[in-house]
Design a protein around this motif. Structure first.
Motif, PDB file in Angstrom:
ATOM      1  N   UNK A   1       7.371 -28.482 -12.496  1.00 20.37           N
ATOM      2  CA  UNK A   1       8.613 -28.522 -11.734  1.00 20.37           C
ATOM      3  C   UNK A   1       8.930 -27.029 -11.220  1.00 20.37           C
ATOM      4  N   UNK A   2       9.605 -26.951 -10.072  1.00 22.08           N
ATOM      5  CA  UNK A   2      10.008 -25.790  -9.403  1.00 22.08           C
ATOM      6  C   UNK A   2      11.191 -26.139  -8.316  1.00 22.08           C
ATOM      7  N   UNK A   3      12.307 -25.245  -8.600  1.00 24.97           N
ATOM      8  CA  UNK A   3      13.159 -25.142  -7.303  1.00 24.97           C
ATOM      9  C   UNK A   3      13.339 -23.699  -6.998  1.00 24.97           C
ATOM     10  N   UNK A   4      13.307 -23.527  -5.539  1.00 21.96           N
ATOM     11  CA  UNK A   4      13.420 -22.174  -5.188  1.00 21.96           C
ATOM     12  C   UNK A   4      14.398 -22.325  -3.782  1.00 21.96           C
ATOM     13  N   UNK A   5      15.405 -21.856  -4.214  1.00 19.17           N
ATOM     14  CA  UNK A   5      16.339 -21.699  -2.843  1.00 19.17           C
ATOM     15  C   UNK A   5      16.465 -20.173  -2.518  1.00 19.17           C
TER      16      UNK A   5
ATOM     17  N   UNK B   1      13.970 -34.459 -18.696  1.00 15.27           N
ATOM     18  CA  UNK B   1      13.560 -33.540 -17.329  1.00 15.27           C
ATOM     19  C   UNK B   1      13.104 -32.389 -17.603  1.00 15.27           C
ATOM     20  N   UNK B   2      12.333 -31.874 -16.783  1.00 13.18           N
ATOM     21  CA  UNK B   2      11.760 -30.518 -16.759  1.00 13.18           C
ATOM     22  C   UNK B   2      12.988 -29.710 -16.305  1.00 13.18           C
ATOM     23  N   UNK B   3      13.552 -29.941 -15.185  1.00 12.71           N
ATOM     24  CA  UNK B   3      14.663 -29.314 -14.826  1.00 12.71           C
ATOM     25  C   UNK B   3      15.938 -30.013 -14.593  1.00 12.71           C
ATOM     26  N   UNK B   4      17.120 -29.471 -14.967  1.00 14.11           N
ATOM     27  CA  UNK B   4      18.311 -30.098 -14.788  1.00 14.11           C
ATOM     28  C   UNK B   4      19.377 -29.357 -14.032  1.00 14.11           C
ATOM     29  N   UNK B   5      19.996 -29.865 -13.058  1.00 15.34           N
ATOM     30  CA  UNK B   5      21.047 -29.313 -12.413  1.00 15.34           C
ATOM     31  C   UNK B   5      22.388 -30.169 -12.481  1.00 15.34           C
ATOM     32  N   UNK B   6      23.435 -29.690 -12.964  1.00 11.49           N
ATOM     33  CA  UNK B   6      24.452 -30.485 -13.384  1.00 11.49           C
ATOM     34  C   UNK B   6      25.942 -29.781 -12.718  1.00 11.49           C
ATOM     35  N   UNK B   7      26.569 -30.620 -12.111  1.00 14.71           N
ATOM     36  CA  UNK B   7      27.733 -30.202 -11.368  1.00 14.71           C
ATOM     37  C   UNK B   7      28.862 -30.941 -12.263  1.00 14.71           C
TER      38      UNK B   7
ATOM     39  N   UNK C   1      14.333 -21.792 -10.200  1.00 19.92           N
ATOM     40  CA  UNK C   1      14.549 -22.573 -11.456  1.00 19.92           C
ATOM     41  C   UNK C   1      12.964 -23.007 -11.674  1.00 19.92           C
ATOM     42  N   UNK C   2      12.821 -22.907 -12.753  1.00 17.77           N
ATOM     43  CA  UNK C   2      11.410 -23.390 -13.416  1.00 17.77           C
ATOM     44  C   UNK C   2      11.567 -24.509 -14.518  1.00 17.77           C
ATOM     45  N   UNK C   3      10.351 -25.082 -14.921  1.00 14.86           N
ATOM     46  CA  UNK C   3      10.461 -25.956 -16.008  1.00 14.86           C
ATOM     47  C   UNK C   3      11.205 -25.267 -17.150  1.00 14.86           C
TER      48      UNK C   3
END
Ligand SMILES: Nc1ncnc2c1ncn2[C@@H]1O[C@H](COP(=O)(O)OP(=O)(O)OP(=O)(O)O)[C@@H](O)[C@H]1O
Ligand SMILES: [Mg+2]
Lengths: 259, 285
Positions: A5-9, A205-211, A58-60
């Motif tokens: 998994x990957x997130x790139x902003x 989950x591989x990546x977690x984004x929590x607000x 963000x990565x795994x």
């Protein structure tokens, strides 16, 4: 899981033109208030700068917490990561299956029975027919609605609706999990059970984004924290470090008082 | 642990940029259509759900619509056959068919305006192909049409008009309608989300179109020049390609050409709009 998994902003900005309000009176207001948040775009429309020049990679294995006062842009950033709001400036790259827990009652219909709602959610998620019985079983078991499962959600008590919504939202296991703060509401007994299920999902989950406005939860679940203020990144780093600065900077954080 | 979560979300890959070229935007729009079609079972379920909710708690459900259409056709039929001095036997089947088909077109155009704004909650909480909501609008109205067909069947049976093989020629027309309906919902759905005052304008246009189009009156009541002017009415060509074959009247080649030209134009405009607007709809709803 097929790929990592990957997130790139990159340099991401999101502006909301105020379409349906009266922009003329708003323009006057802008001149008067001269707040940094409202601005005009090239077409002379009044816009809200919800996010300005955000960079996140963000990565795994990454667990990112989003903190910031009301209106800082946390929910908006989660919506961008979920692919709902497309970037107005900059770019976004997301790889991996994704589940965004943004609205507790997503697609839930009060006139349908609990069971029908479960099947509808399965359809929303594009699950194959073969996956539906498993989903139904899982949600039914967790929500503990027994006979009510075949009655319309309209007649459920508030707590029962919360349980069904929560069970539905957490029934599908993603590589990337995005969570807004709503899931922290609920009665105490259910909360304990819910926390266990959430933790399991978060671990999976591989990546977690929590607000969240609850700093303890952020500290417990996240290894990294992004502090947003007025749509800009104020700090980005190890959870403890950023959280200490964050709580230090606002001794009487209004949102903390609310929770 | 009994609460083991085992249902796995399908994998995805997303790469969005603010400065996408038209070719890239076009690819995203095509992907929207393809992904939307993939979710046809969702669109079907939502379409049925809309009907169920509209008539919840009523015993006859959507058949109320059948009854009201039937009563309206009977009343208008008796009135206008005397006004127009046409025999009831000739007029009523025409009216029943026209009224039901027009009812479908009018409701579809009017509801096209709300396909995205009605789904605001879903659009804001999950990335979902917009085409799903277009299909939902079409399916919902097709279900209503299906119920109203009973009126046509009853009237045709009363006047002993039996189906003939030529009626099958209505099928290509219906297919063209479906394509136009999807194109129109994408266009009007997005446009009305952005500009909220379009809906009343669309409603008045449909009102005027109802009187300007041979729905309750017959084209042969017009003078020659009046008939020539009908060529400029897209609703006439589109209505005629479905109505003509069922009534067993000949339809001119020009009618078919007209219907195709108007449809291609609609699809082209709709696509050009959707390619540009797709990424902005979530901001508008
Ligand atoms: N659809 C919208 N139209 C216009 N402005 C919007 C819209 N959505 C959000 N905003 C604006 O964007 C800013 C960020 O909002 P957002 O909901 O992301 O804040 P948040 O950090 O989640 O706040 P909270 O802690 O209160 O949930 C706010 O100023 C808000 O007014
Ligand atoms: Mg928020």
């Amino acid at each position: 899981m097929t790929s990592r998994a990957l997130i790139e902003v990159k340099n991401l900005s999101v502006l909301f033109p105020l379409y349906h309000g009266s922009s003329r009176s708003l323009k006057k207001m802008v001149v008067a208030a001269a707040s940094g948040r409202l601005a005009q775009d090239q077409q002379q429309r009044v816009v809200v700068r919800a996010l300005t020049d955000i960079n996140v990679h963000l990565e795994s294995g990454d667990r990112l917490g989003l903190v910031g006062s009301n209106g800082a842009g946390k929910t908006t950033l989660l919506r961008v990561l979920a692919g709902i709001y497309e970037p107005v400036l900059g770019s976004l790259r997301v790889r991996g299956s994704l589940n965004a827990l943004l609205d507790p009652n997503l697609g839930m219909n009060m006139e349908l029975t609990g069971r029908e709602n479960i099947l509808l959610r399965g359809l929303y998620n594009g699950l194959p027919r073969s996956a539906l019985p498993r989903l139904e079983e899982d949600v039914a078991e967790f929500a503990e609605l027994s006979d009510f499962l075949d009655l319309p959600v309209r007649i459920y008590s508030a707590g029962m609706v919360v349980r069904l919504g929560f069970a539905l939202a957490t029934a599908i296991k993603p590589q990337i999990l995005l969570m807004d703060e709503w899931f922290l509401a609920g009665d105490a007994v259910f909360m304990e059970k819910a926390r266990m299920r959430l933790e399991e999902m978060v671990r999976g989950a591989d990546i977690l984004v929590l607000s969240s406005h609850q700093n303890e939860i952020v500290r417990q679940w996240c290894s990294r924290v992004l502090w947003l203020d007025q749509g800009k990144v104020l700090a980005d780093g190890p959870a403890d470090e950023v959280l200490n600065r964050y709580t230090g900077s606002i001794p009487h954080h209004p949102a903390d008082a609310l929770v | 642990m009994s609460s083991a979560v085992t249902t796995i979300a399908p994998p995805k890959e997303l790469h969005l940029r603010a400065d996408m070229t038209i070719a890239t935007r076009n690819r995203w729009a095509m992907a929207d259509l393809a992904d939307g079609m993939h979710l046809w079972r969702l669109a079907w379920a939502l379409g049925w759900l809309d009907i169920r909710l509209r008539y919840r708690g009523s015993m006859l459900g959507p058949f109320w619509l059948t009854i009201s259409t039937g009563v309206m056709v009977a009343a208008l039929g008796v009135l206008y056959s005397t006004l127009f001095k046409i025999e009831l036997k000739e007029y009523l089947p025409f009216l029943a068919l026209s009224q039901v088909l027009w009812g479908f077109l009018a409701a579809l155009v009017s509801e096209a305006c709300g396909v995205f704004t009605d789904a605001e909650g879903v659009i804001r909480s999950v990335r979902m192909p917009f085409f799903v909501f277009s299909m939902r609008g079409l399916i919902r109205n097709a279900i209503v049409l299906g119920h109203n067909i009973v009126v046509i069947v009853v009237v045709f049976a009363i006047f002993r008009m039996w189906p003939h093989p030529g009626s099958l020629m209505a099928l290509p027309g219906l297919l063209l309608w479906a394509i136009d309906a999807l194109a129109l919902t994408l266009l009007l759905g997005g446009f009305c989300a952005r500009f909220r005052d379009i809906q009343p304008i669309v409603n008045s246009i449909m009102q005027i179109a109802f009187f300007m189009t041979p729905v309750i009156w017959k084209p042969n009541q017009l003078s020659a020049s009046g008939i020539a002017n009908l060529a400029f009415n897209p609703f006439y060509d589109l209505l005629e390609i479905v109505r003509g074959p069922i009534l067993g009247s000949d339809i001119a080649v020009t009618t078919w050409i007209g219907a195709c030209v108007y449809s291609v134009a609609l699809c082209a405009i709709s696509w050009a709009f959707f390619v540009r607007a797709r990424g902005r709809i979530a901001f508008w709803v």
